[in-house]
Design a protein around this motif. Structure first.
Motif, PDB file in Angstrom:
ATOM      1  N   ASN A 289      -8.386   6.895   0.803  1.00  0.00           N
ATOM      2  CA  ASN A 289      -7.208   6.070   0.856  1.00  0.00           C
ATOM      3  C   ASN A 289      -6.157   6.833   1.874  1.00  0.00           C
ATOM      4  O   ASN A 289      -5.452   7.878   1.413  1.00  0.00           O
ATOM      5  N   PHE A 290      -6.106   6.866   3.243  1.00  0.00           N
ATOM      6  CA  PHE A 290      -5.528   7.564   4.385  1.00  0.00           C
ATOM      7  C   PHE A 290      -4.052   7.299   4.236  1.00  0.00           C
ATOM      8  O   PHE A 290      -3.351   7.682   4.868  1.00  0.00           O
ATOM      9  N   TYR A 291      -3.747   6.276   3.232  1.00  0.00           N
ATOM     10  CA  TYR A 291      -2.093   5.963   3.112  1.00  0.00           C
ATOM     11  C   TYR A 291      -1.603   6.469   2.038  1.00  0.00           C
ATOM     12  O   TYR A 291      -0.399   6.519   1.942  1.00  0.00           O
ATOM     13  N   ALA A 292      -2.362   7.364   1.101  1.00  0.00           N
ATOM     14  CA  ALA A 292      -1.678   8.121   0.161  1.00  0.00           C
ATOM     15  C   ALA A 292      -1.116   9.177   0.656  1.00  0.00           C
ATOM     16  O   ALA A 292      -1.713   9.537   1.625  1.00  0.00           O
ATOM     17  N   PRO A 293      -0.275  10.013   0.004  1.00  0.00           N
ATOM     18  CA  PRO A 293       0.062  11.248   0.319  1.00  0.00           C
ATOM     19  C   PRO A 293      -0.893  12.167   0.898  1.00  0.00           C
ATOM     20  O   PRO A 293      -0.681  12.807   1.987  1.00  0.00           O
ATOM     21  N   TYR A 294      -1.893  12.356   0.203  1.00  0.00           N
ATOM     22  CA  TYR A 294      -2.990  13.186   0.437  1.00  0.00           C
ATOM     23  C   TYR A 294      -4.558  12.817   0.140  1.00  0.00           C
ATOM     24  O   TYR A 294      -4.546  12.065  -0.645  1.00  0.00           O
TER      25      TYR A 294
ATOM     26  N   ALA B  16       4.024  -8.881   5.801  1.00  0.00           N
ATOM     27  CA  ALA B  16       3.495  -7.436   5.630  1.00  0.00           C
ATOM     28  C   ALA B  16       3.111  -7.398   4.164  1.00  0.00           C
ATOM     29  O   ALA B  16       2.059  -6.699   3.885  1.00  0.00           O
ATOM     30  N   LEU B  17       3.636  -7.761   3.352  1.00  0.00           N
ATOM     31  CA  LEU B  17       3.503  -7.876   1.969  1.00  0.00           C
ATOM     32  C   LEU B  17       2.245  -8.418   1.446  1.00  0.00           C
ATOM     33  O   LEU B  17       1.564  -7.859   0.847  1.00  0.00           O
ATOM     34  N   VAL B  18       2.042  -9.711   2.206  1.00  0.00           N
ATOM     35  CA  VAL B  18       0.634 -10.280   1.884  1.00  0.00           C
ATOM     36  C   VAL B  18      -0.652  -9.413   2.570  1.00  0.00           C
ATOM     37  O   VAL B  18      -1.548  -9.316   1.755  1.00  0.00           O
TER      38      VAL B  18
ATOM     39  N   GLU C  98      -0.380  -0.049  -2.932  1.00  0.00           N
ATOM     40  CA  GLU C  98       0.564  -0.685  -3.858  1.00  0.00           C
ATOM     41  C   GLU C  98       1.863   0.139  -3.643  1.00  0.00           C
ATOM     42  O   GLU C  98       2.877  -0.516  -3.506  1.00  0.00           O
ATOM     43  N   PRO C  99       1.916   1.658  -3.595  1.00  0.00           N
ATOM     44  CA  PRO C  99       3.230   1.987  -3.283  1.00  0.00           C
ATOM     45  C   PRO C  99       3.897   1.444  -2.274  1.00  0.00           C
ATOM     46  O   PRO C  99       5.231   1.452  -2.137  1.00  0.00           O
ATOM     47  N   SER C 100       3.350   1.396  -1.198  1.00  0.00           N
ATOM     48  CA  SER C 100       3.879   0.718   0.021  1.00  0.00           C
ATOM     49  C   SER C 100       4.495  -0.632  -0.285  1.00  0.00           C
ATOM     50  O   SER C 100       5.647  -0.829   0.217  1.00  0.00           O
ATOM     51  N   ARG C 101       3.596  -1.347  -1.067  1.00  0.00           N
ATOM     52  CA  ARG C 101       3.949  -2.785  -1.268  1.00  0.00           C
ATOM     53  C   ARG C 101       5.160  -2.830  -1.845  1.00  0.00           C
ATOM     54  O   ARG C 101       6.036  -3.784  -1.876  1.00  0.00           O
ATOM     55  N   ILE C 102       5.445  -1.838  -3.064  1.00  0.00           N
ATOM     56  CA  ILE C 102       6.576  -1.749  -3.897  1.00  0.00           C
ATOM     57  C   ILE C 102       7.713  -1.557  -3.183  1.00  0.00           C
ATOM     58  O   ILE C 102       8.711  -2.474  -3.356  1.00  0.00           O
TER      59      ILE C 102
END
Length: 860
Positions: free
Chosen positions: A62-67, A418-420, A425-429
């Motif tokens: 998951n390249f969008y998680a912090p690490y 963008a939400l769709v 999930e953190p970005s969506r929230i």
């Protein structure tokens, strides 16, 4: 003689290989070590290897998680074997038929479910009476754990408190690993403690220490894990152990929030590890941490190293995108842009064009080329989706541009898209919250624009109105002519064949003239994706985008951003026969003064809300201040004016005192007798220290004076306490008691003024909340001659509405000493209406305060 010797040796071997379990002290070190590896322990390793293989297949970074994690499951050590070799995998396949359970039955390697040997970790797997081996429904990790336990129970050789079977070390490491990966870190530590107690001289002991540190880190005991890792780091250990230590230590430091230390440890891990895949992952993680700490140049170098060593296509693409994200805007933008554009067209990179266009958009934004950036983001949306999260981020960037231009309808539409699309999930929230805020702002923003437009038109002369709408009609005619030309062009194109002739098209099958609609081998008609695709394309050519509603043929119901704006502004999209007559529009402008006044009030209230939302939702103090000062300039009604000036002052007096000063001067000059004016004279600090014993004693004395009806003396004592201890935690409570004293000595009007001051100064404290409740009651029935905010008398109107106001419910949370909560029973004055028995009883009830003893007895 030789025959007898051979017979004797054979007998010894048979007896020693007996299945009878001996005590650890009585076992043969050589034979037990040999059988442990090639039987039960091999099965344990095989089970662990199977689990890691399955997890590795399912692993997706998951390249969008912090690490990202450094080690994937493919690279996890098996027992004391650092690195999974292909030789073990091949051997595992050969041994599988012998050692694995067959047809759902237990294989020879499954352990009994006993409690374990004294001093050793027990097997806590649930016992099934119908399945004594205990592996029914067990996960692979549980099987690995059980196999390791069996190896320990059967083959441990203890002499004088020391484990002599060195192979058992492997069993304990596998046991610890299987428990760590099940999240059972405490039990893993239990297994490792046995190694530290009974295998003190083993050269592989540092590996056990590494897993001990990992277990403590998993338990979030970062102090202990840091202590273990740091001690190991300063010892002389093998290079293989050092490699693993550097990886786990770096990740533990990150989990503990020690980013600077983690960066140094990642540098060390990069130098120690020679494996290309590991070097690439370490460099990528290091880049993420550096980027998070604002060191973009160093992060860029780290991502470049990740790209250099990457042996995975996904890693190559993501590394390039991260390199683009760290562009600082000062480098060679044109060169970097050309490089990325060329890469996006090369071979397999072409399938990731949407991601490269997104990266180019980010670079263009950093270089200050906003329009070019938006073009790249839009190009990204036109390409085939290779990463849904990137598509969502592209929508977000376009929406953000609309937001920067105060186009809230456009921003909201793109944020919804963008939400769709987003998958993280953190970005969506976070985006969901922003989207909700934008919708609220949008509602106020377009109400203001609509009412401003109507009010502006209402102020025009008849000639000005006619001239304005004549120009509007000219623009309307041009737009409609353009739409008509487009419609005719589409009509002409209907006769041309625009069919799909690919392999899935129904025209590609020369064997049949028509698609088989029955249950023949071709299957159901709508199951053919090519046919459905062609039908959808043809429908759009004929009808355009239509909503799924009744009577869909009669009008095109495509909700464009422009349509949404027009709807928000109250502009109808349905054509009217009189739309080319200026009089048609002029007739709709309200002329009634009452309606125009209401439009102005609605507009001002919406503007006040908009300014507050800019500050609360986006912390945009400058835009909030500008919006509220614009409102002040149009002279709203007094209530709105006061609130706007207060908000301007409250958000600016600490950081921008010059900007706040104008609001302060207006309040002091035009509204000197209001609680808002009192607030700007002496704004209170809501940050309080702990209450001191001295202040508590003083408060008890002030409360005792109040109880004795010595209200003036109580007031004087409270004022001295507040001056001496302005930041004590009891200050809000003291102010509330003082307001009640003021009510007793000076009347209801003064009490209201002081309660308003408490609400302004301590809005978020329990005292502020209770003061607001008291105000709601007191203001609902004023029994004195009221004045306006400038001190002028106004007609007495004691009732705001029909019926008696309802009193707040009484409770035990009063202002008595020893209780930090505030009673919502307000203290009323003696000038209450005598002709209202119901209200009189209510006021008497409010005047009654509990003593400290009653409060203590109530348990609250």
């Amino acid at each position: 003689m030789k025959k007898k010797i051979v017979f004797l040796l054979a007998a010894i071997v048979v007896v020693s290989c007996s299945t009878r379990v001996k005590k650890p002290e009585a076992r043969s070190k050589f034979l037990k070590g040999f059988s442990t590896y090639y039987n039960t322990l091999f099965n344990a390793k095989d089970a662990l290897n199977s689990e890691f293989t399955e997890r590795d297949k399912a692993h997706k970074d998951n390249f969008y998680a912090p690490y990202i994690p450094i080690l994937t499951y493919e690279e996890q050590p098996l027992g004391s074997d650092l690195g999974q070799s292909s030789a073990f995998a091949e051997n595992s396949m050969k041994m599988a038929e012998v050692n694995r359970p067959q047809n759902g039955k237990n294989g020879p390697g499954m352990p009994s479910n006993g409690p374990g040997m004294p001093g050793m970790p027990g097997n806590n797997m649930p016992q099934d009476p119908n399945n004594p081996e205990g592996n029914k429904g067990a996960t692979t990790l549980e099987i690995a754990e059980a196999k390791a336990l069996k190896a320990i129970n059967k083959y441990s050789v203890i002499r004088k408190g020391e484990e002599k079977n060195k192979t058992v070390f492997d069993a304990y490491i596998i046991l610890a690993q299987s428990r760590i990966y099940q999240g059972k870190s405490v039990k893993a530590l239990d297994a490792l403690n046995y190694v530290f107690t009974h295998m003190k001289e083993d050269k592989r002991l540092p590996l056990a220490r590494v897993y001990e540190g990992l277990a403590y880190s998993q338990l979030k005991n970062y102090h202990k894990s840091d202590e273990i890792f740091d001690k190991l780091k300063n010892e002389k250990i093998s290079k293989d152990h050092e490699k693993l230590l550097s990886i786990y230590y770096a990740e533990s430091l990150l989990d503990a929030g020690k980013k600077e230390s983690a960066i140094k440890e990642l540098d060390r891990a990069f130098e120690l590890n020679g494996n290309r895949k590991l070097k690439s992952r370490i460099a990528f993680l290091r880049g993420q941490v550096l980027q998070e700490t604002g060191k973009c140049d160093l992060a860029r170098e780290s991502f470049a190293a990740a790209y250099k060593y990457a042996n995975d296509f996904e890693f190559e693409v993501k590394s390039q995108i991260e390199i683009a994200k760290t562009f600082n805007g000062k480098g060679n933008y044109e060169g970097a842009k050309d490089y990325l554009e060329k890469i996006s067209k090369k071979g397999t990179y072409g399938s990731r064009k949407n991601e490269f266009y997104y990266a180019l958009g980010l670079m263009a934004n950093k270089a200050g080329k906003k329009k070019e950036a938006q073009d790249f983001f839009k190009k990204s949306l036109l390409e085939k989706v290779s990463d849904a999260q990137v598509r969502g981020l592209a929508y977000y960037e376009i929406g953000k541009d609309y937001l920067d231009r105060n186009d809230y309808i456009g921003a909201g539409a793109y944020y919804d898209s963008a939400l769709v699309a987003m998958t993280y999930e953190p970005s969506r929230i976070l985006l969901q919250d922003q989207s909700n805020y934008i919708k609220k702002i949008s509602k106020n923003y377009y109400l203001i624009k609509k009412n401003d437009s109507i009010l502006s038109l209402a102020r025009m002369s008849d000639a000005q109105k006619t001239d304005y709408f004549a120009k509007y009609i000219e623009k309307l005619k041009i737009r409609e002519e353009k739409e008509e030309l487009e419609r005719r062009r589409e009509e002409r194109n209907k006769g041309f064949d625009n069919g799909d002739y690919n392999a899935n098209s129904l025209f590609a099958n020369s064997g049949n003239s028509f698609e088989d609609f029955g249950v023949a081998t071709k299957g159901f008609y709508f199951g053919n994706t090519g046919t459905v695709s062609k039908g959808t394309s043809t429908f759009k050519q004929l009808w355009g985008d239509r909503a799924l509603v009744d009577n869909w043929r009669y009008s095109k119901k495509m909700a464009t951003i422009e349509d949404m704006k027009n709807e928000a502004l109250g502009i109808t999209s349905a054509p009217n026969p009189r739309r080319f007559e200026p009089s048609y529009y002029i007739e709709q402008i309200p002329a009634d003064l009452g309606k125009l006044s209401q439009l102005k009030k609605d507009r001002d209230t919406a503007s006040l809300g908009l300014g507050i939302m800019y500050q609360n939702y986006f912390t945009n103090t400058s835009l909030a201040t500008k919006t509220l000062y614009d409102l002040v300039d149009v002279k709203p009604e007094e209530k709105v004016m006061l609130q706007a000036l207060y908000e301007i002052f409250a958000m600016n007096y600490e950081k921008n005192p010059q900007i706040a000063d104008r609001a302060k001067q207006i309040l002091l000059t035009d509204y000197p007798y209001t609680s808002y004016a009192e607030f700007v004279r002496n704004p209170k600090n809501n940050t309080f220290v702990k209450s001191s014993e001295e202040v508590e004693n003083e408060y008890k004395m002030a409360y005792a004076l109040y109880e004795s009806e010595k209200f003036t003396e109580s007031q004087g004592r409270i004022e001295q306490i507040i001056l001496k201890y302005p930041k004590d935690a009891l200050i809000p409570k003291l102010n509330l008691l003082n307001a009640i004293n003021a009510g007793k000595t000076s009347g209801k009007e003064v009490m209201i003024l002081q309660l308003e001051q408490i609400v302004l100064n301590y809005a978020k404290t329990p005292e502020g909340i209770k003061a607001k409740e008291m105000l709601n009651y007191l203001k609902s029935d004023l029994a004195f001659q009221p004045t306006d905010n400038k001190g002028n008398s106004v007609p007495n109107n004691p009732f705001n509405g029909p019926g008696q106001p309802s009193m707040p419910q009484t409770d035990q949370n009063n202002i008595a000493p020893g209780n930090n909560k505030v009673n919502n029973n307000s203290q009323m004055m003696n000038n209450t209406p005598q002709n209202n028995n119901i209200q009189k009883k209510q006021l008497n009830q409010m005047q009654k305060l509990q003593s400290p003893e009653e409060v203590k007895a109530s348990g609250k």
